[in-house]
Design an enzyme around this catalytic site. Sequence first.
Site, short mmCIF file in Angstrom:
data_model
loop_
_atom_site.label_atom_id
_atom_site.label_comp_id
_atom_site.label_asym_id
_atom_site.label_seq_id
_atom_site.Cartn_x
_atom_site.Cartn_y
_atom_site.Cartn_z
N CYS A 201 0.80 -1.23 0.00
CA CYS A 201 0.00 0.00 0.00
C CYS A 201 0.83 1.27 0.00
O CYS A 201 0.80 2.03 -0.97
CB CYS A 201 -0.91 0.01 1.23
N1 LIG Z 1 -2.77 -6.12 1.91
C1 LIG Z 1 -3.26 -5.09 2.58
O1 LIG Z 1 -2.96 -4.91 3.75
C2 LIG Z 1 -4.24 -4.11 1.93
C3 LIG Z 1 -4.90 -3.18 2.74
C4 LIG Z 1 -5.81 -2.31 2.20
C5 LIG Z 1 -6.04 -2.33 0.82
N2 LIG Z 1 -5.37 -3.21 0.03
C6 LIG Z 1 -5.71 -3.21 -1.40
O2 LIG Z 1 -6.54 -4.33 -1.68
C7 LIG Z 1 -6.27 -4.84 -2.98
C8 LIG Z 1 -5.88 -6.31 -2.90
O3 LIG Z 1 -4.69 -6.43 -2.15
P1 LIG Z 1 -4.21 -7.80 -1.51
O4 LIG Z 1 -3.13 -7.44 -0.57
O5 LIG Z 1 -5.37 -8.59 -1.01
O6 LIG Z 1 -3.61 -8.53 -2.81
P2 LIG Z 1 -3.20 -10.08 -2.95
O7 LIG Z 1 -2.17 -10.12 -4.03
O8 LIG Z 1 -2.90 -10.65 -1.61
O9 LIG Z 1 -4.52 -10.77 -3.46
C9 LIG Z 1 -5.11 -10.53 -4.70
C10 LIG Z 1 -5.77 -11.80 -5.19
O10 LIG Z 1 -6.44 -11.49 -6.41
C11 LIG Z 1 -6.29 -12.58 -7.32
N3 LIG Z 1 -6.53 -12.10 -8.66
C12 LIG Z 1 -5.73 -11.36 -9.46
N4 LIG Z 1 -6.34 -11.10 -10.62
C13 LIG Z 1 -7.57 -11.67 -10.56
C14 LIG Z 1 -8.67 -11.75 -11.45
N5 LIG Z 1 -8.63 -11.14 -12.64
N6 LIG Z 1 -9.75 -12.41 -11.04
C15 LIG Z 1 -9.80 -13.02 -9.83
N7 LIG Z 1 -8.79 -12.98 -8.95
C16 LIG Z 1 -7.69 -12.32 -9.31
C17 LIG Z 1 -4.87 -13.06 -7.04
O11 LIG Z 1 -4.71 -14.40 -7.48
C18 LIG Z 1 -4.80 -12.94 -5.52
O12 LIG Z 1 -5.23 -14.11 -4.87
C19 LIG Z 1 -5.19 -3.93 -3.56
O13 LIG Z 1 -5.80 -2.90 -4.27
C20 LIG Z 1 -4.53 -3.35 -2.32
O14 LIG Z 1 -3.92 -2.11 -2.58
C21 LIG Z 1 -4.49 -4.11 0.57
#
Ligand SMILES: NC(=O)c1ccc[n+]([C@@H]2O[C@H](COP(=O)([O-])OP(=O)(O)OC[C@H]3O[C@@H](n4cnc5c(N)ncnc54)[C@H](O)[C@@H]3O)[C@@H](O)[C@H]2O)c1
Length: 453
Positions: free
Chosen positions: A285
């Site tokens: 992030c």
């Molecule tokens: N990790 C954090 O602490 C956090 C906190 C707040 C916001 N975010 C935001 O949340 C979002 C997700 O982050 P995350 O950390 O969970 O990412 P992540 O990489 O852990 O998980 C994303 C998932 O999406 C899947 N994916 C990718 N493309 C896809 C598609 N086309 N269809 C279906 N699934 C698909 C991936 O296989 C993966 O399992 C981002 O925008 C991030 O900035 C993350």
Amino acid sequence: MNLAIIGLGYVGLPLCLQFARSGVQVLGLDIDAEKVSALNAGRSYIRHIPAGEVKKLVRAGKFSASADFSLIGGRRRGDESQTKKKNLEPPHVGSYRGKIDAILICVPTPLQKNRTPDLSFVLNTGKAIARHLQRGQLVVLESTTYPGTTENELRAVLENGSGLTAGVDFHLAFSPEREDPGNPRSRVAEIPKLVGGYTPACLAAAIRVYSRAIRILIPVANCRTAEAAKLLENVFRGVNIALVNELKGVYAALDIDIWDVIAAARTKPFGFMPFYPGPGLGGHCIPIDPFYLAWKAKQVGQETRFVELAGEINRAMPVKVVARVVRALAAQKKKLRGARVLVLGLAYKANVEDDRESPSYALLDLLAARGAQVAYHDPHVPVIKPTREHPHWAGTKSVPWNRPTISRFDAVLIATAHSAVNYRQLAAWSPLIVDTRNVLAGIKTAPGQVWKA
Ligand SMILES: NC(=O)c1ccc[n+]([C@@H]2O[C@H](COP(=O)([O-])OP(=O)(O)OC[C@H]3O[C@@H](n4cnc5c(N)ncnc54)[C@H](O)[C@@H]3O)[C@@H](O)[C@H]2O)c1
């Protein structure tokens, strides 16, 4: 209520489990077949999510995972054989016939090589949803992004692919995730959640869905306000971390310990919030989101000088930390070239296994480039997985934690303050420690043994 949550990562999976615990029927969708089969087999791939929790909800028929997006449209009988054959689903998903009420999108929003937003995951997901979108369904974007994404880019792919109209045929909203990875007291249900709707009816629909699982919901004016609020939260952290990182150097030159200063300042009961220095920014992030804002600002002829300055200061930290290692070694009449240096902590944050954007990689690269023999220890990252950004470290293993191994290093550079590490042992075993996290405060060490950085 039936829910589909797309993207079963750090954000999507805890959200699935929270809704499932609250009695909602949850279908998790992901393109990663390994994650789908792990979840359906009751396994977890995120350290702070116990497998038992996943297993319980899968067995109870409350949660299941799939790679089949046609389930969004309520699958017809007879469509089931293909995914069943691939062994991607437990039997009760195969018989899934419930209509999905809402679809929440939690896919990555990374940067492209030139540090511009990469919305391809969001837009591809939007296209996949659009093919199966039904009248009356709600689509919510949770991924962090620049203001306008939901009502412009995402709405366009949903409408073009479905022939339906947002706000008329289906509801559309944005609700950012607020995760605090590694904090055992942080509970999805207890964190107040912002919700912005494309129309007032969209907002009402989103509030109805989230109120099943989240205690405090905060409606905001529209989707772009919710998107902008999420960016403010993350930019706020990035800027304040840059401030203490800068002050660390200034105060060190004045022979003042920044950690003592922050401890003193935080006794003020109003108008101050403590932020702590470190070896640089990490995680999915804080190092990334400000670029989403900077890019969008440029589109409307605005500058983000403050945000960019914070980025510059934070990105320069690993170089400064390595300079400190050089000085610390020199004080022991050693050179960095040829020295054995252990980076302690590969994850970007204490008590997590997430190494995305971790400054430890920059430290390893810089130290190795200057001729040091580098290794790392991280109790949560036993081996470095292949990544696009650091392919040369893939397969490197965490060195074991024992006296003969650790005392062999000329210097140990503490990059992450994991509580599973025994710092008293470290102080007893290592001749030289460079501490970017102040974890050795309060532990007895020899004069000149510990250098804060
Ligand atoms: N990790 C954090 O602490 C956090 C906190 C707040 C916001 N975010 C935001 O949340 C979002 C997700 O982050 P995350 O950390 O969970 O990412 P992540 O990489 O852990 O998980 C994303 C998932 O999406 C899947 N994916 C990718 N493309 C896809 C598609 N086309 N269809 C279906 N699934 C698909 C991936 O296989 C993966 O399992 C981002 O925008 C991030 O900035 C993350």
